[in-house]
Design a protein around this motif. Structure first.
Motif, PDB file in Angstrom:
ATOM      1  N   LEU A   1       0.902  -1.041  -0.315  1.00  0.00           N
ATOM      2  CA  LEU A   1      -0.151   0.014   0.330  1.00  0.00           C
ATOM      3  C   LEU A   1       1.035   1.045  -0.323  1.00  0.00           C
ATOM      4  CD1 LEU A   1      -2.709  -1.384   1.910  1.00  0.00           C
ATOM      5  CD2 LEU A   1      -3.285  -0.512   0.228  1.00  0.00           C
ATOM      6  N   VAL A   2       1.958   0.821   0.823  1.00  0.00           N
ATOM      7  CA  VAL A   2       3.001   2.592   0.806  1.00  0.00           C
ATOM      8  C   VAL A   2       3.499   2.432  -1.059  1.00  0.00           C
ATOM      9  CG1 VAL A   2       5.093   3.032   1.517  1.00  0.00           C
ATOM     10  CG2 VAL A   2       3.660   2.330   3.298  1.00  0.00           C
ATOM     11  N   ALA A   3       3.730   1.402  -1.219  1.00  0.00           N
ATOM     12  CA  ALA A   3       3.908   1.500  -2.641  1.00  0.00           C
ATOM     13  C   ALA A   3       2.929   2.248  -3.640  1.00  0.00           C
ATOM     14  CB  ALA A   3       4.226  -0.252  -3.626  1.00  0.00           C
ATOM     15  N   VAL A   4       1.753   1.798  -3.595  1.00  0.00           N
ATOM     16  CA  VAL A   4       0.865   2.844  -4.128  1.00  0.00           C
ATOM     17  C   VAL A   4       0.980   3.872  -4.023  1.00  0.00           C
ATOM     18  CG1 VAL A   4      -2.215   2.654  -4.618  1.00  0.00           C
ATOM     19  CG2 VAL A   4      -0.256   0.840  -4.372  1.00  0.00           C
ATOM     20  N   ALA A   5       0.398   4.331  -2.771  1.00  0.00           N
ATOM     21  CA  ALA A   5       0.282   5.703  -2.497  1.00  0.00           C
ATOM     22  C   ALA A   5       1.993   6.629  -2.628  1.00  0.00           C
ATOM     23  CB  ALA A   5       1.307   5.758  -0.597  1.00  0.00           C
ATOM     24  N   LEU A   6       3.265   5.777  -3.581  1.00  0.00           N
ATOM     25  CA  LEU A   6       4.400   6.313  -3.995  1.00  0.00           C
ATOM     26  C   LEU A   6       4.275   6.322  -5.413  1.00  0.00           C
ATOM     27  CD1 LEU A   6       7.538   5.365  -1.460  1.00  0.00           C
ATOM     28  CD2 LEU A   6       5.663   7.351  -1.536  1.00  0.00           C
ATOM     29  N   GLY A   7       3.129   5.834  -5.584  1.00  0.00           N
ATOM     30  CA  GLY A   7       2.990   5.503  -7.541  1.00  0.00           C
ATOM     31  C   GLY A   7       4.105   4.380  -8.089  1.00  0.00           C
ATOM     32  N   GLU A   8       4.891   3.730  -7.517  1.00  0.00           N
ATOM     33  CA  GLU A   8       5.568   2.268  -8.064  1.00  0.00           C
ATOM     34  C   GLU A   8       5.441   1.812  -8.340  1.00  0.00           C
ATOM     35  OE1 GLU A   8       8.988   2.996  -3.743  1.00  0.00           O
ATOM     36  OE2 GLU A   8       7.802   1.092  -4.338  1.00  0.00           O
ATOM     37  N   VAL A   9       3.872   1.057  -7.436  1.00  0.00           N
ATOM     38  CA  VAL A   9       2.489   0.177  -8.358  1.00  0.00           C
ATOM     39  C   VAL A   9       1.399   1.020  -8.788  1.00  0.00           C
ATOM     40  CG1 VAL A   9       3.599  -1.798  -7.883  1.00  0.00           C
ATOM     41  CG2 VAL A   9       2.129  -0.595  -6.195  1.00  0.00           C
ATOM     42  N   ASP A  10       0.224   0.659  -8.903  1.00  0.00           N
ATOM     43  CA  ASP A  10      -0.987   1.582  -9.359  1.00  0.00           C
ATOM     44  C   ASP A  10      -2.056   2.019  -8.367  1.00  0.00           C
ATOM     45  OD1 ASP A  10      -0.463   2.923 -11.664  1.00  0.00           O
ATOM     46  OD2 ASP A  10       0.520   0.826 -11.877  1.00  0.00           O
ATOM     47  N   ALA A  11      -2.370   0.122  -7.814  1.00  0.00           N
ATOM     48  CA  ALA A  11      -2.989  -0.502  -7.020  1.00  0.00           C
ATOM     49  C   ALA A  11      -3.654  -1.780  -6.124  1.00  0.00           C
ATOM     50  CB  ALA A  11      -4.382  -0.752  -8.086  1.00  0.00           C
ATOM     51  N   PHE A  12      -3.391  -2.324  -5.715  1.00  0.00           N
ATOM     52  CA  PHE A  12      -3.488  -2.934  -4.440  1.00  0.00           C
ATOM     53  C   PHE A  12      -4.768  -3.745  -4.256  1.00  0.00           C
ATOM     54  CE2 PHE A  12      -3.382  -5.263  -0.411  1.00  0.00           C
ATOM     55  CZ  PHE A  12      -3.237  -5.533   0.325  1.00  0.00           C
ATOM     56  N   VAL A  13      -5.034  -5.321  -3.795  1.00  0.00           N
ATOM     57  CA  VAL A  13      -6.469  -6.378  -3.545  1.00  0.00           C
ATOM     58  C   VAL A  13      -5.656  -7.064  -2.997  1.00  0.00           C
ATOM     59  CG1 VAL A  13      -5.661  -7.472  -5.847  1.00  0.00           C
ATOM     60  CG2 VAL A  13      -7.381  -7.423  -4.962  1.00  0.00           C
ATOM     61  N   SER A  14      -6.622  -6.921  -2.135  1.00  0.00           N
ATOM     62  CA  SER A  14      -6.197  -8.163  -0.735  1.00  0.00           C
ATOM     63  C   SER A  14      -8.252  -9.209  -0.779  1.00  0.00           C
ATOM     64  CB  SER A  14      -6.556  -6.860   0.305  1.00  0.00           C
ATOM     65  OG  SER A  14      -6.172  -7.412   1.682  1.00  0.00           O
ATOM     66  N   PHE A  15      -7.935 -10.432  -0.527  1.00  0.00           N
ATOM     67  CA  PHE A  15      -9.079 -10.886  -0.012  1.00  0.00           C
ATOM     68  C   PHE A  15      -9.092 -11.420   1.447  1.00  0.00           C
ATOM     69  CE2 PHE A  15      -6.984 -11.990  -4.512  1.00  0.00           C
ATOM     70  CZ  PHE A  15      -8.633 -11.481  -4.680  1.00  0.00           C
ATOM     71  N   ASP A  16     -10.118 -10.580   2.161  1.00  0.00           N
ATOM     72  CA  ASP A  16     -10.407 -11.145   3.543  1.00  0.00           C
ATOM     73  C   ASP A  16      -9.692 -10.397   4.306  1.00  0.00           C
ATOM     74  OD1 ASP A  16     -12.415 -12.554   2.648  1.00  0.00           O
ATOM     75  OD2 ASP A  16     -11.113 -14.480   3.031  1.00  0.00           O
ATOM     76  N   PRO A  17      -9.381  -9.382   3.895  1.00  0.00           N
ATOM     77  CA  PRO A  17      -8.237  -8.525   4.867  1.00  0.00           C
ATOM     78  C   PRO A  17      -8.754  -8.355   6.210  1.00  0.00           C
ATOM     79  CG  PRO A  17      -9.125  -6.516   3.358  1.00  0.00           C
ATOM     80  CD  PRO A  17      -9.335  -8.813   3.424  1.00  0.00           C
ATOM     81  N   ALA A  18      -8.074  -8.487   7.917  1.00  0.00           N
ATOM     82  CA  ALA A  18      -8.186  -7.871   8.224  1.00  0.00           C
ATOM     83  C   ALA A  18      -7.940  -5.891   8.634  1.00  0.00           C
ATOM     84  CB  ALA A  18      -7.536  -8.784   9.459  1.00  0.00           C
ATOM     85  N   PRO A  19      -8.864  -5.613   9.327  1.00  0.00           N
ATOM     86  CA  PRO A  19      -8.551  -4.487   9.559  1.00  0.00           C
ATOM     87  C   PRO A  19      -7.481  -4.157   9.827  1.00  0.00           C
ATOM     88  CG  PRO A  19     -10.563  -4.385  11.000  1.00  0.00           C
ATOM     89  CD  PRO A  19     -10.025  -6.356  10.727  1.00  0.00           C
ATOM     90  N   TRP A  20      -6.405  -4.300  10.388  1.00  0.00           N
ATOM     91  CA  TRP A  20      -4.694  -3.798  10.893  1.00  0.00           C
ATOM     92  C   TRP A  20      -4.060  -4.082   9.428  1.00  0.00           C
ATOM     93  CZ3 TRP A  20      -7.371  -7.461  14.347  1.00  0.00           C
ATOM     94  CH2 TRP A  20      -6.785  -9.314  13.606  1.00  0.00           C
ATOM     95  N   ASP A  21      -4.365  -5.301   8.998  1.00  0.00           N
ATOM     96  CA  ASP A  21      -3.414  -5.571   7.945  1.00  0.00           C
ATOM     97  C   ASP A  21      -3.642  -3.693   6.812  1.00  0.00           C
ATOM     98  OD1 ASP A  21      -3.623  -8.367   8.505  1.00  0.00           O
ATOM     99  OD2 ASP A  21      -5.041  -8.791   7.115  1.00  0.00           O
ATOM    100  N   VAL A  22      -4.366  -3.351   6.747  1.00  0.00           N
ATOM    101  CA  VAL A  22      -4.851  -2.180   5.376  1.00  0.00           C
ATOM    102  C   VAL A  22      -5.448  -0.638   6.070  1.00  0.00           C
ATOM    103  CG1 VAL A  22      -5.167  -4.339   3.757  1.00  0.00           C
ATOM    104  CG2 VAL A  22      -7.656  -3.536   5.161  1.00  0.00           C
ATOM    105  N   ALA A  23      -5.995  -0.521   7.342  1.00  0.00           N
ATOM    106  CA  ALA A  23      -5.907   0.952   7.412  1.00  0.00           C
ATOM    107  C   ALA A  23      -4.973   1.806   7.572  1.00  0.00           C
ATOM    108  CB  ALA A  23      -6.312   0.651   8.834  1.00  0.00           C
ATOM    109  N   ALA A  24      -3.880   0.853   8.141  1.00  0.00           N
ATOM    110  CA  ALA A  24      -3.033   2.454   7.489  1.00  0.00           C
ATOM    111  C   ALA A  24      -2.946   2.891   6.126  1.00  0.00           C
ATOM    112  CB  ALA A  24      -2.015   2.747   8.772  1.00  0.00           C
ATOM    113  N   GLY A  25      -2.380   1.809   5.894  1.00  0.00           N
ATOM    114  CA  GLY A  25      -2.325   1.653   4.321  1.00  0.00           C
ATOM    115  C   GLY A  25      -2.856   2.555   3.548  1.00  0.00           C
ATOM    116  N   VAL A  26      -4.163   2.025   3.261  1.00  0.00           N
ATOM    117  CA  VAL A  26      -5.169   2.879   3.069  1.00  0.00           C
ATOM    118  C   VAL A  26      -5.247   4.387   3.106  1.00  0.00           C
ATOM    119  CG1 VAL A  26      -7.892   3.193   2.847  1.00  0.00           C
ATOM    120  CG2 VAL A  26      -6.721   0.702   2.136  1.00  0.00           C
ATOM    121  N   ALA A  27      -4.654   4.894   3.799  1.00  0.00           N
ATOM    122  CA  ALA A  27      -5.374   5.772   4.403  1.00  0.00           C
ATOM    123  C   ALA A  27      -4.209   7.125   3.958  1.00  0.00           C
ATOM    124  CB  ALA A  27      -4.704   6.288   5.733  1.00  0.00           C
ATOM    125  N   LEU A  28      -2.585   6.110   3.064  1.00  0.00           N
ATOM    126  CA  LEU A  28      -1.406   7.249   2.590  1.00  0.00           C
ATOM    127  C   LEU A  28      -1.989   6.335   1.027  1.00  0.00           C
ATOM    128  CD1 LEU A  28       1.164   5.150   4.582  1.00  0.00           C
ATOM    129  CD2 LEU A  28       0.325   7.120   5.319  1.00  0.00           C
TER     130      LEU A  28
END
Length: 259
Positions: free
Chosen positions: A196-223
């Motif tokens: 997710l940091v890589a998406v925020a920095l433009g290194e990749v264009d998108a991210f997909v996660s299957f059945d993520p827990a909130p702690w897996d993605v909360a901070a990264g999605v905010a970025l």
């Protein structure tokens, strides 16, 4: 940025940095690695536990009335209407095998029933490199993208994360097979937060996660959202969820194959 948002952002970064310091100390003392989860397909180390303790100590001191939801130690109720969502070490397998692709992530959001409610503030720290990023609600600053996101999904790189459970992992790969022809490439690096940091920095264009827990993605999605990206979450017929976040055009193009 409001006074509260600035305070929450500072606490998030302080807590994440405390977790990173604890990881460095634990790594130097020699790691203990054990299996966890009902199938024993996930791992936890002494560094995960030390980092979570350090993060909780910061949060108890700075925000004693807030709720906490942490990967290893579970939930602690609060009275303020805010909840801290903590992943003390995302990318544990990478970390335990000597890779530097792991991170500490801390986010705070409204203490409600929304599984992926937007964060009020968030911070991510990569202990191996010392890099860190933080954002606050209505914060005009954001991670600086090194390149523009792909406007054509056929030129997009899509990072992904799949569940540890073998059966649900197989179902996730079936969905990814439908998406693969629509993008340039797929990447699975072993750390949702780092992706997710890589998406925020433009290194990749998108991210997909299957059945993520909130702690897996909360901070990264905010970025990613602070950098101008969008987030889509949908429940599956099997009772799980699919999250896709990043460049709007890429997200819109791939989501029909993921749902």
């Amino acid at each position: 940025m409001t006074t509260q948002a600035a305070t929450l952002r500072a606490v998030a970064l302080s807590a994440a940095q405390a977790g990173a310091d604890a990881i460095r100390v634990a790594a130097g003392a020699g790691l203990v690695v054990t299996a966890k989860g009902p199938l024993g397909t996930d791992v936890v180390t002494s560094a995960d536990l030390a980092a979570e303790d350090a993060i909780r100590t910061v949060l108890r001191t700075a925000r004693p009335d807030d709720a906490v939801q942490a990967e290893e130690s579970g939930e602690e109720a609060g009275e303020s209407g805010l909840r801290w969502v903590v992943d003390p070490l995302d990318g544990t397998v990478n970390f335990s095998r000597g890779s530097d692709r792991y991170a500490v992530s801390v986010a705070v959001r409204a203490d409600d029933d929304a599984l992926f409610a937007p964060a009020r503030a968030a911070a991510v720290v990569r202990p191996a490199t010392g890099e860190h990023w933080s954002v606050g609600h209505d914060d005009p600053s954001a991670p600086t993208r090194t390149r523009a996101w792909a406007s054509d999904p056929r030129e997009a790189v899509l990072a992904f994360a799949v569940p540890h459970d073998p059966q649900t992992r197989s179902a996730a790969y079936v969905r990814l097979a439908r998406v693969a022809p629509r993008v340039l490439d797929l990447r699975n690096t072993g750390s949702s937060v780092c992706d997710l940091v890589a998406v925020a920095l433009g290194e990749v264009d998108a991210f997909v996660s299957f059945d993520p827990a909130p702690w897996d993605v909360a901070a990264g999605v905010a970025l990613v959202e602070a950098a101008g990206g969008v987030c889509r979450v949908r429940s599956t017929a099997a009772g799980g969820s699919v999250l896709v976040v990043g460049a709007r055009g890429v997200v819109d193009a791939v989501q029909s194959g993921l749902w």
